[in-house]
Design a protein around this motif. Structure first.
Motif, PDB file in Angstrom:
ATOM      1  N   SER A 419      44.266  39.924  45.983  1.00  0.00           N
ATOM      2  CA  SER A 419      42.856  39.863  46.385  1.00  0.00           C
ATOM      3  C   SER A 419      42.541  38.661  47.270  1.00  0.00           C
ATOM      4  CB  SER A 419      41.960  39.832  45.142  1.00  0.00           C
ATOM      5  OG  SER A 419      42.182  38.637  44.393  1.00  0.00           O
ATOM      6  N   GLY A 420      43.537  37.796  47.512  1.00  0.00           N
ATOM      7  CA  GLY A 420      43.328  36.653  48.397  1.00  0.00           C
ATOM      8  C   GLY A 420      43.007  35.353  47.695  1.00  0.00           C
ATOM      9  N   THR A 421      42.875  35.387  46.375  1.00  0.00           N
ATOM     10  CA  THR A 421      42.669  34.144  45.633  1.00  0.00           C
ATOM     11  C   THR A 421      44.024  33.470  45.389  1.00  0.00           C
ATOM     12  OG1 THR A 421      42.771  35.310  43.522  1.00  0.00           O
ATOM     13  CG2 THR A 421      40.587  35.006  44.519  1.00  0.00           C
ATOM     14  N   THR A 422      43.975  32.249  44.877  1.00  0.00           N
ATOM     15  CA  THR A 422      45.204  31.483  44.663  1.00  0.00           C
ATOM     16  C   THR A 422      45.269  31.011  43.219  1.00  0.00           C
ATOM     17  OG1 THR A 422      45.189  30.717  46.969  1.00  0.00           O
ATOM     18  CG2 THR A 422      46.558  29.499  45.416  1.00  0.00           C
ATOM     19  N   LEU A 423      46.394  31.340  42.545  1.00  0.00           N
ATOM     20  CA  LEU A 423      46.640  30.888  41.172  1.00  0.00           C
ATOM     21  C   LEU A 423      47.415  29.581  41.228  1.00  0.00           C
ATOM     22  CD1 LEU A 423      47.682  34.287  39.571  1.00  0.00           C
ATOM     23  CD2 LEU A 423      45.581  33.016  39.088  1.00  0.00           C
ATOM     24  N   ILE A 424      46.910  28.564  40.530  1.00  0.00           N
ATOM     25  CA  ILE A 424      47.512  27.238  40.558  1.00  0.00           C
ATOM     26  C   ILE A 424      47.811  26.807  39.122  1.00  0.00           C
ATOM     27  CG2 ILE A 424      47.213  24.825  41.222  1.00  0.00           C
ATOM     28  CD1 ILE A 424      45.147  25.794  43.291  1.00  0.00           C
ATOM     29  N   ALA A 425      49.082  26.452  38.853  1.00  0.00           N
ATOM     30  CA  ALA A 425      49.450  25.940  37.533  1.00  0.00           C
ATOM     31  C   ALA A 425      49.252  24.432  37.516  1.00  0.00           C
ATOM     32  CB  ALA A 425      50.895  26.285  37.218  1.00  0.00           C
ATOM     33  N   VAL A 426      48.307  23.965  36.703  1.00  0.00           N
ATOM     34  CA  VAL A 426      48.080  22.528  36.523  1.00  0.00           C
ATOM     35  C   VAL A 426      48.789  22.162  35.220  1.00  0.00           C
ATOM     36  CG1 VAL A 426      46.375  20.679  36.568  1.00  0.00           C
ATOM     37  CG2 VAL A 426      45.815  22.901  37.577  1.00  0.00           C
ATOM     38  N   GLU A 427      50.085  21.932  35.330  1.00  0.00           N
ATOM     39  CA  GLU A 427      50.924  21.807  34.144  1.00  0.00           C
ATOM     40  C   GLU A 427      50.468  20.688  33.217  1.00  0.00           C
ATOM     41  OE1 GLU A 427      55.641  22.048  33.785  1.00  0.00           O
ATOM     42  OE2 GLU A 427      54.954  20.049  34.401  1.00  0.00           O
ATOM     43  N   ALA A 428      50.190  19.524  33.768  1.00  0.00           N
ATOM     44  CA  ALA A 428      49.845  18.369  32.941  1.00  0.00           C
ATOM     45  C   ALA A 428      48.528  18.557  32.195  1.00  0.00           C
ATOM     46  CB  ALA A 428      49.772  17.110  33.800  1.00  0.00           C
ATOM     47  N   ALA A 429      47.658  19.425  32.726  1.00  0.00           N
ATOM     48  CA  ALA A 429      46.374  19.686  32.071  1.00  0.00           C
ATOM     49  C   ALA A 429      46.445  20.901  31.163  1.00  0.00           C
ATOM     50  CB  ALA A 429      45.280  19.878  33.118  1.00  0.00           C
ATOM     51  N   GLY A 430      47.585  21.594  31.151  1.00  0.00           N
ATOM     52  CA  GLY A 430      47.747  22.742  30.277  1.00  0.00           C
ATOM     53  C   GLY A 430      46.879  23.918  30.657  1.00  0.00           C
ATOM     54  N   LYS A 431      46.708  24.154  31.975  1.00  0.00           N
ATOM     55  CA  LYS A 431      45.821  25.251  32.361  1.00  0.00           C
ATOM     56  C   LYS A 431      46.263  25.893  33.671  1.00  0.00           C
ATOM     57  CE  LYS A 431      42.433  22.227  34.676  1.00  0.00           C
ATOM     58  NZ  LYS A 431      41.023  21.769  34.649  1.00  0.00           N
ATOM     59  N   ILE A 432      45.742  27.088  33.885  1.00  0.00           N
ATOM     60  CA  ILE A 432      45.877  27.819  35.140  1.00  0.00           C
ATOM     61  C   ILE A 432      44.488  27.965  35.731  1.00  0.00           C
ATOM     62  CG2 ILE A 432      46.584  29.972  36.246  1.00  0.00           C
ATOM     63  CD1 ILE A 432      48.940  28.523  35.046  1.00  0.00           C
ATOM     64  N   ILE A 433      44.341  27.650  37.038  1.00  0.00           N
ATOM     65  CA  ILE A 433      43.062  27.886  37.697  1.00  0.00           C
ATOM     66  C   ILE A 433      43.266  28.884  38.831  1.00  0.00           C
ATOM     67  CG2 ILE A 433      42.141  25.617  37.094  1.00  0.00           C
ATOM     68  CD1 ILE A 433      42.680  24.732  39.980  1.00  0.00           C
ATOM     69  N   GLU A 434      42.217  29.642  39.115  1.00  0.00           N
ATOM     70  CA  GLU A 434      42.217  30.579  40.230  1.00  0.00           C
ATOM     71  C   GLU A 434      41.131  30.151  41.198  1.00  0.00           C
ATOM     72  OE1 GLU A 434      41.766  35.392  41.167  1.00  0.00           O
ATOM     73  OE2 GLU A 434      41.627  34.619  39.100  1.00  0.00           O
ATOM     74  N   VAL A 435      41.524  29.949  42.453  1.00  0.00           N
ATOM     75  CA  VAL A 435      40.616  29.413  43.461  1.00  0.00           C
ATOM     76  C   VAL A 435      40.419  30.457  44.556  1.00  0.00           C
ATOM     77  CG1 VAL A 435      40.284  27.556  45.146  1.00  0.00           C
ATOM     78  CG2 VAL A 435      41.450  27.071  42.974  1.00  0.00           C
ATOM     79  N   ASP A 436      39.155  30.659  44.974  1.00  0.00           N
ATOM     80  CA  ASP A 436      38.908  31.623  46.046  1.00  0.00           C
ATOM     81  C   ASP A 436      39.005  30.944  47.412  1.00  0.00           C
ATOM     82  OD1 ASP A 436      36.521  30.253  46.451  1.00  0.00           O
ATOM     83  OD2 ASP A 436      35.253  31.825  45.609  1.00  0.00           O
ATOM     84  N   ARG A 437      38.778  31.710  48.473  1.00  0.00           N
ATOM     85  CA  ARG A 437      38.925  31.177  49.836  1.00  0.00           C
ATOM     86  C   ARG A 437      37.929  30.067  50.140  1.00  0.00           C
ATOM     87  NH1 ARG A 437      43.543  31.969  52.365  1.00  0.00           N
ATOM     88  NH2 ARG A 437      42.501  31.815  54.404  1.00  0.00           N
ATOM     89  N   ALA A 438      36.819  30.052  49.405  1.00  0.00           N
ATOM     90  CA  ALA A 438      35.812  29.010  49.618  1.00  0.00           C
ATOM     91  C   ALA A 438      36.127  27.742  48.832  1.00  0.00           C
ATOM     92  CB  ALA A 438      34.434  29.534  49.227  1.00  0.00           C
ATOM     93  N   GLY A 439      37.234  27.752  48.076  1.00  0.00           N
ATOM     94  CA  GLY A 439      37.611  26.580  47.300  1.00  0.00           C
ATOM     95  C   GLY A 439      36.923  26.503  45.953  1.00  0.00           C
ATOM     96  N   LYS A 440      36.337  27.607  45.510  1.00  0.00           N
ATOM     97  CA  LYS A 440      35.645  27.635  44.226  1.00  0.00           C
ATOM     98  C   LYS A 440      36.589  28.135  43.140  1.00  0.00           C
ATOM     99  CE  LYS A 440      31.740  29.820  41.868  1.00  0.00           C
ATOM    100  NZ  LYS A 440      30.632  30.809  41.998  1.00  0.00           N
ATOM    101  N   ILE A 441      36.572  27.475  41.991  1.00  0.00           N
ATOM    102  CA  ILE A 441      37.365  27.929  40.842  1.00  0.00           C
ATOM    103  C   ILE A 441      36.649  29.122  40.221  1.00  0.00           C
ATOM    104  CG2 ILE A 441      38.282  27.348  38.563  1.00  0.00           C
ATOM    105  CD1 ILE A 441      38.525  24.454  39.479  1.00  0.00           C
ATOM    106  N   VAL A 442      37.276  30.289  40.280  1.00  0.00           N
ATOM    107  CA  VAL A 442      36.637  31.517  39.819  1.00  0.00           C
ATOM    108  C   VAL A 442      37.193  31.996  38.478  1.00  0.00           C
ATOM    109  CG1 VAL A 442      36.064  32.276  42.153  1.00  0.00           C
ATOM    110  CG2 VAL A 442      38.272  32.935  41.152  1.00  0.00           C
TER     111      VAL A 442
END
Length: 549
Positions: A419-442
């Motif tokens: 869908s064009g979003t980006t999944l980012i593993a923030v290992e040290a924080a113990g989480k996965i974030i998904e960011v859209d093209r506008a840079g918003k965590i969705v």
């Protein structure tokens, strides 16, 4: 079956199938028989006449109390193996008392090396060589499966550049501990001193060295022992002891118990043993076994991108990556990978020549993740800068997302979704974030067990859920869009225990390939979470994997 085609002769101590034939064997039209060449190794070959590609091979080692017997006793089984698509190699070895231990072991190891050296001519796959034997031959087969690479038992025969390792073993009532044979066998007191150069009091070291039980390691080939409970020549307990030790070592081993069967199977017992043998070799050597190519990023010792055949583990090629973290298979044999300390992302062609780079002069500090996108651009995650960028072929940045939460080596794998979003593993924080093209965590997923789970990678599935790899303990979970874990695929509370799952690669049909980073394993599971294949990788620290499509 073992009992048909040839007259069965029970030879002395082992009462094994060692039938002798004085005329050329009758060979069906669909089988090619190649007798041993004069002056060459004592190995007869039977192979399928109309077979394409490389076939698995099985060495057949006769019994006879180490003092008698002939490879010709295995012609009936060799014919059946060939008709099932195998290359059968019937082996002779030097006999006692003229030739004592370890001469017989040297000979069967030399036979394995000869088959491997001549594999192309024989139509045999050098990575799929199994071995079977009865009684004394079963003991020799077990020693082949347990002592790969042991120089003391290798001997000084030809083809020393080839390995004597085998990929699977089927032993029929082979002895495993000669120190416990006396008193539990009707003829051990006669047989063993001739083979080992003395009785237990005078040749104890040889009794130990010739006993498969004392060579067990986790690297043992998969072993099937078939044994009757009323064996008068080799006690049934000999196979039980071996199984216990193999299982304790974590090796793959099975014991097939034939109730009431004596030494030298006949009738229904012989037929059952034959079925078990074929099923075991079909499973572990695989007539139709498909080899795929898997790329791994070895972040540990060696620091390299390695291409291996999966699931055999045969290394195809290596390219240094300076302990980089990521690798991706591209079209036409190209490969995209990261080189962390030298601060580069490289695309190389099928000849392993760099054809595109993005690195220090473009501002990278620690590229830990790289993905070639469907539009031809490259997505790069820099763990030191805390930045994710998308660059085109001209090295222009066309999108980026930066956050202090990603910096100082907190970031791990980054993957673009359909869908064009980006999944980012923030290992040290113990989480996965998904960011859209506008840079918003969705979307965000945080492990219920907190930061210690250290998620390494996330992959979006076609059903909208997300696979996440985790550590302490290693696990792969499937998470729905609300952030709820809907199932654990492997690890966690399942029977499969993992240490630190890093790379994951979904497979068609719901299966999964994964790398257990500190567990030093590559594992393939099916849709139910059952292990289909696994490979121990020694001191490699595999952080990323990519299956060549």
């Amino acid at each position: 079956m073992f009992s048909r085609h040839l007259l069965i002769l029970l030879v002395g101590a082992c009462a094994s199938l060692t039938a002798q034939t004085r005329t050329a064997p009758s060979i069906p039209d669909d089988v090619i028989f190649e007798p041993a060449a004069k002056g060459g190794p004592e190995v007869d070959i039977l192979r399928p006449r109309n077979a394409s590609g490389l076939r698995p091979a099985v060495l057949c080692i006769h019994g006879g109390g180490f003092r008698a017997g002939s490879r010709q006793s295995y012609v009936p089984l060799g014919i059946q193996l060939a008709q099932r698509g195998y290359v059968a190699a019937l082996v002779d070895y030097r006999l006692a008392p003229r030739s004592q231990f370890p001469a017989a072991v040297h000979d069967v190891k030399a036979a394995v090396r000869w088959v491997r050296a001549n594999a192309a001519r024989l139509g045999a796959d050098p990575d799929r060589i199994g071995v079977t034997g009865q009684s004394a031959g079963g003991t020799l087969a077990l020693l082949l499966g347990l002592t790969a690479g042991n120089r003391e038992l290798e001997g000084y025969g030809p083809h020393q550049d080839q390995s004597s390792r085998v990929a699977a073993v089927v032993s029929l009532y082979g002895a495993t501990d000669f120190t416990k044979s006396y008193g539990a066998s009707v003829d051990a007191a006669d047989v063993l001193p001739q083979f080992l150069g003395g009785d237990l009091a005078h040749a104890r070291a040889e009794h130990l060295k010739a006993s498969p039980l004392y060579w067990v390691t986790p690297d043992a080939a998969p072993i099937l022992s078939i044994h009757g409970t009323r064996d008068r020549y080799v006690a049934y307990e000999q196979s039980v002891w071996l199984m216990e030790r193999l299982h304790s070592a974590g090796a793959t081993a099975e014991l097939a118990t034939l109730e009431g069967a004596d030494h030298g199977f006949k009738g229904p017992d012989a037929e059952q043993a034959e079925r078990l043998l074929f099923a075991f070799f079909d499973k572990h050597l695989g007539i139709a076994k498909e080899e795929r190519t898997l790329l791994v990023a070895n972040h540990g010792s060696g620091g390299e991108v390695v291409a291996i055949s999966w699931p055999s583990g045969r290394v195809l090629w290596r390219v240094p990556n300076h302990n980089g973290h990521d690798v991706q298979s591209l079209a036409d044999g190209h490969v995209l990978y990261t080189l962390n300390p030298v601060k580069r992302v490289v695309e190389m062609d099928a000849a392993h020549q760099p054809i595109w780079e993005y690195g220090l002069k473009e501002g990278l500090e620690h590229p830990i993740s790289a993905q070639r996108l469907s539009n031809g651009n490259t997505l790069i995650g820099d763990a030191k800068l805390g930045k994710v960028i998308e660059v085109d072929r001209a090295k222009k940045v066309v999108w980026q997302y930066a956050s202090p939460d990603l910096a100082d080596m907190r970031l791990r794998e980054v993957r673009r979704t359909e869908s064009g979003t980006t999944l980012i593993a923030v290992e040290a924080a113990g989480k996965i974030i998904e960011v859209d093209r506008a840079g918003k965590i969705v979307w965000t997923f945080e492990s219920p067990d907190g930061q210690k789970r250290r998620p390494y990678m996330a992959v979006r599935l076609a059903n909208g859920n997300t696979l996440v790899s985790q550590a302490d303990p290693g696990e792969v979970v499937e998470v729905n869009p609300t952030g709820k874990i809907v199932r654990s695929l492997v690890g966690g509370h399942s029977e499969v225990k993992l240490a630190w799952v890093s790379g994951i690669e979904p497979l068609p049909g719901g299966g999964l390939l994964l790398s257990d980073y500190t567990g030093r394993r590559l594992i393939e599971i099916d849709a139910s979470g059952k292990i289909v294949h696994q490979l121990h990788v020694g001191n490699w620290g595999i952080s990323s994997i990519s299956l060549v499509q």
